[in-house]
Scaffold this active site. Structure first.
Site, PDB file in Angstrom:
ATOM      1  N   HIS A 130     -63.697 100.908  -2.741  1.00 26.30           N
ATOM      2  CA  HIS A 130     -63.734 100.109  -3.705  1.00 26.30           C
ATOM      3  C   HIS A 130     -62.675  99.389  -4.790  1.00 26.30           C
ATOM      4  CE1 HIS A 130     -68.448  98.841  -1.580  1.00 26.30           C
ATOM      5  NE2 HIS A 130     -67.648 100.304  -1.830  1.00 26.30           N
ATOM      6  N   GLU A 171     -62.050  96.770  -6.351  1.00 24.43           N
ATOM      7  CA  GLU A 171     -63.029  95.849  -7.467  1.00 24.43           C
ATOM      8  C   GLU A 171     -62.937  96.789  -9.339  1.00 24.43           C
ATOM      9  OE1 GLU A 171     -63.858  96.178  -4.495  1.00 24.43           O
ATOM     10  OE2 GLU A 171     -66.675  96.986  -4.652  1.00 24.43           O
ATOM     11  N   CYS A 183     -64.663  98.013   1.878  1.00 27.59           N
ATOM     12  CA  CYS A 183     -65.482  99.611   2.827  1.00 27.59           C
ATOM     13  C   CYS A 183     -66.176  98.605   4.286  1.00 27.59           C
ATOM     14  CB  CYS A 183     -66.147  99.667   1.618  1.00 27.59           C
ATOM     15  SG  CYS A 183     -67.140 100.856   2.025  1.00 27.59           S
TER      16      CYS A 183
HETATM   17  N1  GLN Z   1     -72.270 101.024   5.572  1.00 24.30           N
HETATM   18  C1  GLN Z   1     -70.661 100.582   5.150  1.00 24.30           C
HETATM   19  C2  GLN Z   1     -70.670 103.054   4.260  1.00 24.30           C
HETATM   20  O1  GLN Z   1     -71.881 103.429   4.801  1.00 24.30           O
HETATM   21  C3  GLN Z   1     -69.762 100.728   3.729  1.00 24.30           C
HETATM   22  C4  GLN Z   1     -70.597 100.901   2.721  1.00 24.30           C
HETATM   23  C5  GLN Z   1     -69.969  99.969   1.936  1.00 24.30           C
HETATM   24  O2  GLN Z   1     -69.175  99.410   2.066  1.00 24.30           O
HETATM   25  N2  GLN Z   1     -69.949 100.199   1.191  1.00 24.30           N
HETATM   26  O3  GLN Z   1     -69.965 103.406   5.325  1.00 24.30           O
END
Ligand code: GLN
Length: 606
Positions: A527, A529, A400
């Site tokens: 994500h 995970e 992310c």
């Molecule tokens: N802050 C970034 C976004 O909102 C990444 C979010 C995250 O890593 N979950 O896109």
């Protein structure tokens, strides 16, 4: 439907969640269909707006529910898929009751905690317990309900009262109560003390609930005399007292519980009739997992370059996913945390030791992981870490925000955009390589991100990740973000070798990035995970771990087939390693299982 309520005593953070999920694992292994509900008695509607510093990570479900991280434990242990309603908070219950009141559903009556809030809790539990979670549309047989916090907390009172009533509503054969309590061993006397457990049981009984099982948590195994004392003073049979001491891994918890007769007790107490007879390999896979974990010979060093590194729980699922994959490649995970800001030049002038230590850890790692995160602090440090991984060809996985940092770094150093940035960090940047997704910028914080399960289509066959996922056309993974890679610049990136091999269904959102000419440099917008399981490690993490311990090439050459190396095998070691292993097993036996990482069986909330 049978209900098992799990409550906590003395203090929180002693592993109530792990014990509740282990109980579920044991029942599931006995052929019973299990679901679970986690109750968090705080006023927040969900965990979406929590700071990871306070509650640890926000766990995301398929349906986009942002929930307590304990739901992650249930999903991983029981291999089930939960829904947002499986996490109850005081806020959700009150919101539900207040909405009903506004609609006039209470016909002018005074709306009160008893009976309206307590009724709403009971109805919610009964409704959610019936929702299938196994993917086979069958109603579960047993619902494990974990009540967060400890007995006696003001916030938990309406829930305790609701369950006091609930036991009569569903009748004795369908409800039982498990109380997880602490048996401390103060250094001064070295004796194990049962008084705190006695008081918390007294409090539980005073509120109208009697424990059917008392699980005593301790650092060392509990003496028989202590068990007898708990049994005597807490008014239960000795067989109703279990002891769970600190273990070498959480995989041992269900095994130790089962050794003390849990499934037999539960089957009788709840008059359970499992659909199948007890599987022959009852709990066998857990035993194998636990044994393999204890026998790992080699170590792989991964650094996690993050922002909330002071609290391990902030990265709970990432750590679990790394552990699952490390185990699958037969390596002990040596995980180091680097505070991203420590890598920045400013730290060099403020605290040179910290700066050099952080860099020393970074450059000595076998693999570098930049996890998800929010806000500007530390992003420059993350970009520096990415630059090291890319230029020195160290395996890299960006999750992310980690992917977004990789894109920023590449734009600055390979595309000549020296001031490239994300609009999250610099809203008016001249080179916005990461931008906000218009539909997710509503000006409100709670529940407004791109959340939950989304499809990613593979754009090309020439993709390592596609192969790692098993050569599928698409994958579905969970998301939680507001920003995305700027689609207008994708061609420029791809021309220079940064390929976006996986994209959203409309082709607009960049989901998977792979860098050409690097052993393993992967970024994902989702994500992975969240859906990694002990026995089904997440493919991006698995590839990352393979690369970090130098096994990726062999895996590719073997045509991505699982090799015997993926589980422990003697042929995998040199003679020297084998001798070390034999010695280690001997030592472990002597030390018994008592010695181990206490944090392994630790919940949150402390
Ligand atoms: N802050 C970034 C976004 O909102 C990444 C979010 C995250 O890593 N979950 O896109």
């Amino acid at each position: 439907m049978k209900y098992i309520l799990v409550t906590g005593g003395v203090i929180s953070g002693i592993g109530k969640g792990v014990i509740a999920s282990s109980l579920g694992t044991i029942l599931k292994s006995s052929g019973v269909r299990v679901t679970s509900i986690k109750i968090d008695p705080y006023i927040n509607i969900d965990a979406g707006t929590f700071s990871p510093y306070e509650h640890g990570e926000v766990f995301v479900l398929n349906d986009g529910g942002e929930v307590d991280l304990d739901l992650g434990n249930y999903e991983r242990f029981l291999d089930i898929t939960l829904h947002r309603d499986n996490n109850i908070t005081t806020g959700k219950i009150y919101q539900h009751v207040i909405n009903k009141e506004r609609r006039g559903d209470y016909l002018g009556k005074t709306v009160q905690v008893v009976p309206h809030i307590t009724d709403a809790i009971q109805e919610w539990v009964e409704r959610v317990a019936r929702v299938p979670v196994d993917g086979d549309n069958k109603t579960p047989d047993v619902c494990i309900i974990e009540l967060g916090g400890t007995i006696g907390d003001i916030e938990g009172m309406p829930f305790v009262e609701a369950f006091r009533q609930f036991q009569f509503r569903v009748k004795r054969d369908n409800f039982c109560c498990v109380h997880v309590s602490l048996v401390p061993q103060p250094k001064a006397t070295g004796e194990q003390k049962t008084k705190p457990t006695q008081s918390s049981i007294r409090e539980l009984r005073g509120l109208g609930l009697s424990p059917d099982l008392i699980v005593c948590r301790s650092s060392k195994p509990i003496d028989v005399s202590i068990k007898e004392k708990v049994s005597l003073f807490c008014h239960v049979e000795p067989q109703q007292v279990l002891s769970i001491h600190d273990l070498s891994s959480i995989y041992r918890v269900p095994i130790l519980m089962e050794e003390q007769g849990v499934s037999k007790y539960m089957m009788e107490r709840l008059k359970l009739h499992p659909h199948m007879t007890r599987p022959k390999r009852f709990m066998q896979s857990w035993k194998e997992l636990a044994d393999r974990y204890d026998r790992l010979l080699r170590e792989v060093t991964i650094v996690l370059v993050g922002k909330y590194t002071k609290l391990e729980d902030a990265y709970a699922s990432v750590i679990k996913a790394l552990q699952h994959s490390a185990l699958a490649v037969s390596h002990r995970l040596n995980l180091k945390y680097i505070e991203a800001a420590d890598l920045e030049m400013e730290t060099l002038s403020e605290d040179p030791c910290k700066y050099h230590e952080a860099w020393h850890q970074l450059v000595s790692a076998d693999g570098i992981l930049v996890p998800g995160g929010f806000g500007v602090r530390g992003t420059e440090g993350k970009v520096l870490a990415v630059n090291w991984a890319r230029s020195k060809k160290v395996p890299f996985l960006g999750i992310c925000l980690g992917l977004q940092c990789a894109v920023i770094e590449f734009a600055r150093n390979e595309l000549g955009m020296a001031d490239a940035n994300s609009t999250e960090n610099v809203p008016d940047t001249k080179n916005p390589v990461v931008i906000d997704m218009p539909e997710h910028n509503t000006g409100q914080m709670g529940g407004t991100m791109r959340l939950g399960l989304r499809k990613t289509l593979f754009k090309t066959d020439a993709s390592l990740m596609k192969r790692l996922y098993g050569n599928v056309d698409h994958v579905e993974e969970r998301h939680r973000h507001r920003y995305e890679v700027n689609p207008a610049l994708v061609e420029q990136f791809e021309d220079k070798g940064m390929k976006f091999v996986g994209r959203s269904e409309d082709g607009e959102r960049m989901e998977i990035m792979e860098l050409q000419g690097h052993p393993f440099f992967v970024g994902v917008q989702y994500h992975p995970e969240y859906i990694s399981r002990p026995m089904k490690p997440s493919p991006p993490y698995f590839g990352f771990l393979l690369a970090s311990c130098g096994k990726l090439q062999g895996f590719v050459n073997r045509g991505f087939r699982k090799s015997p190396h993926m589980s422990y095998s003697e042929s995998d070691c040199s003679d020297e390693e084998l001798t070390k292993f034999v010695e280690k097993v001997k030592i472990d036996k002597d030390k018994s299982m008592a010695v181990g990482a206490t944090h392994e069986i630790k919940g949150k909330n402390d």
